[in-house]
Structure formats: structure tokens, C-alpha cells
Motif scaffolding. Structure first.
Motif, PDB file in Angstrom:
ATOM      1  N   HIS A   1     -34.761  -7.368 -67.398  1.00 54.99           N
ATOM      2  CA  HIS A   1     -36.124  -7.835 -67.100  1.00 54.99           C
ATOM      3  C   HIS A   1     -36.645  -8.768 -68.203  1.00 54.99           C
ATOM      4  CE1 HIS A   1     -37.193  -4.594 -63.926  1.00 54.99           C
ATOM      5  NE2 HIS A   1     -35.891  -4.788 -63.977  1.00 54.99           N
TER       6      HIS A   1
ATOM      7  N   GLU B   1     -39.517 -13.054 -67.025  1.00 57.80           N
ATOM      8  CA  GLU B   1     -40.730 -12.518 -66.423  1.00 57.80           C
ATOM      9  C   GLU B   1     -41.430 -13.579 -65.589  1.00 57.80           C
ATOM     10  OE1 GLU B   1     -43.316 -10.664 -69.173  1.00 57.80           O
ATOM     11  OE2 GLU B   1     -42.015  -8.948 -69.509  1.00 57.80           O
TER      12      GLU B   1
ATOM     13  N   THR C   1     -52.258 -10.335 -61.996  1.00 56.91           N
ATOM     14  CA  THR C   1     -51.006 -10.799 -62.618  1.00 56.91           C
ATOM     15  C   THR C   1     -50.573 -12.157 -62.071  1.00 56.91           C
ATOM     16  OG1 THR C   1     -49.745  -9.640 -60.910  1.00 56.91           O
ATOM     17  CG2 THR C   1     -50.147  -8.449 -62.965  1.00 56.91           C
TER      18      THR C   1
END
Length: 352
Positions: free
Chosen positions: A22, A25, A167
Motif C-alpha cells: 500500500h 496511495e 478523502t
């Protein structure tokens, strides 16, 4: 038979490693990383015909999918590139000169013409496909510009907007652009428990652009919905049936919006549209750290709870969305399948 050479594997491994950890991003960053990887693979790969190249790209797509199976966007980019290659094959076939019956008698000439055409095809095809991927990279990079042209028509003066996806950079840019022509208030939900910090930063950024902003707890959604003019949500992936994946908690918000007959606008770039259908929704939704929901320090309470889950996403059915706003225009959920058909090939829906 695997067509992945050690040279291609050396290009794929760093990206696969970053996806597993991860380290990349953001949806846009992931999409760009995959597009640039495929450009390098096509440059490095040795292929004698375009069907070999399709097999190579499909194998790369399978490797990437296994690295991050719950992320839809890498598969979208792989399939967009495959569609691009198939379009070039179709164009090439259409442009192949038909030999008349009289000239076909001269079999030697016919063979020479075909052989020369094949060599030219191979030399030009690589450059054409790479240019096509560059155009795709430009589309992904400039996705906000296409979205922003619609914001003035959709948002009215003195309107109250609510967003449960703090987000989303796409939603942020959409609202900032709208502020140049309209005055409005934005209610930003905290998105507990995973995105509280980002929600505060999102609200702060809006305020810096002279947008009246109120940060509200998730629990007040139903209470404020009667005052809200529109709900604007960001999307993580959009499926062919018109449903989408969005932040955890968004499903409750759109349910409230439907109860109050408040329109819901889903914002997302074309690269988020997927040819897949959400048959197994549980497999699509990623689960995060359950310690954010119930702190491990509170061991007495933890001992009395059987299961604590922290889903990071919600599936939003098409009937809860009024319009999808993309960089190529606004569409009803029922029309998404048509946009998908224009950008993907059915034979690539399953990469394996």
C-alpha cells in the motif's frame, strides 16, 4: 505458456511490491503507475504479432490483480490498454488493401505486398500503442479539468452541499472550482473512524478557498439532511450496472438522502468505470484495522464482543445515485454500461 521474460518481470516486481505494501496511495496515483508500467512493458517486450502482445498484457494484468485483488482500478487500466490494442488491430484490418481477382493471379506479388505490410505494421504498431497509453495518462492526469466544467451548471448560489467523502481530491477540486462562480456552504462528514484527520484537512482546505465549511459528526446525517440541497460523493470504482464503491459510511448517507428526496451526485474520472459487475460484494470491500473501531486497550469490552469489523468501503447501489459526473459528461446510472462498452472490449472482462 508464460510470455513474461525476466526483463519484463524486473519491471513488474517493484510495482507489485508497492501495491502489496500500500505504498502507492490514491486512485489517480495507482492508475498512473499501472499505465506507465504497461508503457515500459510494451517497449521492452518482444512480440511478432499483436496477439502475442495482448497475451503479455493479460498476464501482466493477472499478476497485478493477484497483488491487490480488491482494487478495481489497476484492472481497469489494463483492460483500457487491451481495448486500445484491439482497436488498432481492427483499424489495421480495415486498412489492408483488397487484392482484385486479376492481380491475385500474380501470387508472388501478393505475397510480397503482404510481407512488406506486415513488417510496417509491426514497426508502427508499438509507437501507436505507446502514444495511445500516453493519451490515457493525459486523461487520468487532467481528470479534474473535465469535471470542473460541469460544476457551475450543477451547483446553485446559497445552496447547502454535503460530502461524506473527505478523502476525494476529485470532490475537493470540484467544489473549489465551483466556488469561483457560486457561493455555497459545504457540510463535511468526519468519516469516523478511518478518515478523521483527512476530514479536518479537507474542511481546512475548503475554508482557505473562502468556502463556508462545517465539519459534522457522522451521527448528525439524518438531522441535517432536510437542509441539504445536494449530496456529492467521491467514488473508488464504478461498475457496469451503475453501482459504485465509496468510503465506508456513504451507504447510510445516500439512504438518508433517498428518504429526504435529496439528489446524490457521484463524482469520478472515466478511468474508474469498470466493465465488471459487483456479483460478490463482500469480496470487493477491503477491511481495515478493527482497533480503530474498538481500542484494544479497552480489554474488558473487547472480551465481551465476538466480532469487530472495520470495512473501508461501502457498495452504493445504482438506485441511490441520481447522476454520475465524469470528465466526459454527466450520466444516469442506467447509462454507465454504454460508456463501458465504448471504452472496453467484452473479451477482456476476464483476464484469466
Amino acid at each position: 505458456m508464460s510470455l513474461i521474460t525476466p526483463e519484463i518481470k524486473s519491471l513488474i516486481d517493484p510495482v507489485v511490491s508497492s501495491l502489496k505494501r500500500h505504498q502507492i496511495e490514491g486512485d489517480q496515483e495507482i492508475a498512473l503507475a499501472i499505465a506507465q508500467l504497461l508503457m515500459k512493458v510494451i517497449s521492452a517486450a518482444r512480440w511478432t504479432n499483436t496477439y502475442d502482445l495482448i497475451s503479455i498484457i493479460r498476464q501482466v494484468g493477472i499478476i497485478i490483480h493477484k497483488a491487490y485483488p480488491r482494487k478495481i482500478i489497476p484492472g481497469n487500466i489494463v483492460r483500457r490498454v487491451l481495448a486500445l490494442i484491439r482497436d488498432e488491430i481492427e483499424t489495421e484490418h480495415e486498412n489492408t488493401p483488397m487484392m482484385s481477382s486479376m492481380f491475385s493471379l500474380l501470387s508472388t506479388t501478393k505475397c510480397e505486398v503482404r510481407e512488406d505490410h506486415s513488417k510496417k505494421q509491426m514497426s508502427d504498431m508499438r509507437a501507436i500503442i505507446i502514444q495511445g497509453i500516453r493519451d490515457l495518462v493525459d486523461e487520468i492526469t487532467n481528470v479534474s479539468e473535465g469535471l470542473e466544467t460541469m460544476c457551475v451548471d450543477l451547483i446553485h448560489d446559497n445552496e447547502v452541499l454535503l460530502t461524506p467523502t473527505p478523502t476525494s481530491d476529485t470532490v475537493l477540486n470540484f467544489l473549489i472550482k465551483a466556488r469561483t462562480k457560486r457561493n455555497f456552504t459545504v457540510l463535511v462528514m468526519e468519516n469516523y473512524p478511518n478518515e478523521i484527520k483527512k476530514a479536518h484537512q479537507f474542511a481546512k482546505t475548503l475554508a482557505q478557498h473562502n468556502i463556508e465549511t462545517v465539519l459534522i459528526p457522522d451521527t448528525t446525517t439524518y438531522a441535517v439532511m432536510s437542509r441539504v440541497g445536494k449530496v456529492i460523493i467521491g467514488t473508488n470504482a464504478v461498475f457496469a450496472n451503475g453501482g459504485c464503491l465509496s468510503n465506508s459510511g456513504v451507504a447510510n448517507v445516500v439512504e438518508c438522502a433517498k428518504e429526504h428526496k435529496t439528489p446524490v451526485f457521484a463524482v469520478g474520472g472515466l478511468y474508474k468505470l469498470s466493465p465488471l459487475y459487483p456479483f460478490s460484494r463482500d469480496d470487493l470491500i477491503e477491511v481495515g484495522n478493527s482497533g480503530h473501531v474498538l481500542n484494544y486497550d479497552d480489554f474488558e469490552l473487547v472480551d465481551n464482543v465476538e466480532v469487530v469489523t472495520n470495512p473501508l468501503e461501502d457498495y452504493i447501489p445504482p438506485e441511490h445515485i441520481d447522476i454520475f459526473i465524469t470528465n466526459i459528461g454527466g450520466f444516469a446510472p442506467s447509462f454507465i454500461y454504454r460508456i463501458v462498452l465504448d471504452n472496453y472490449k467484452v473479451e477482456d472482462n476476464k483476464l484469466e
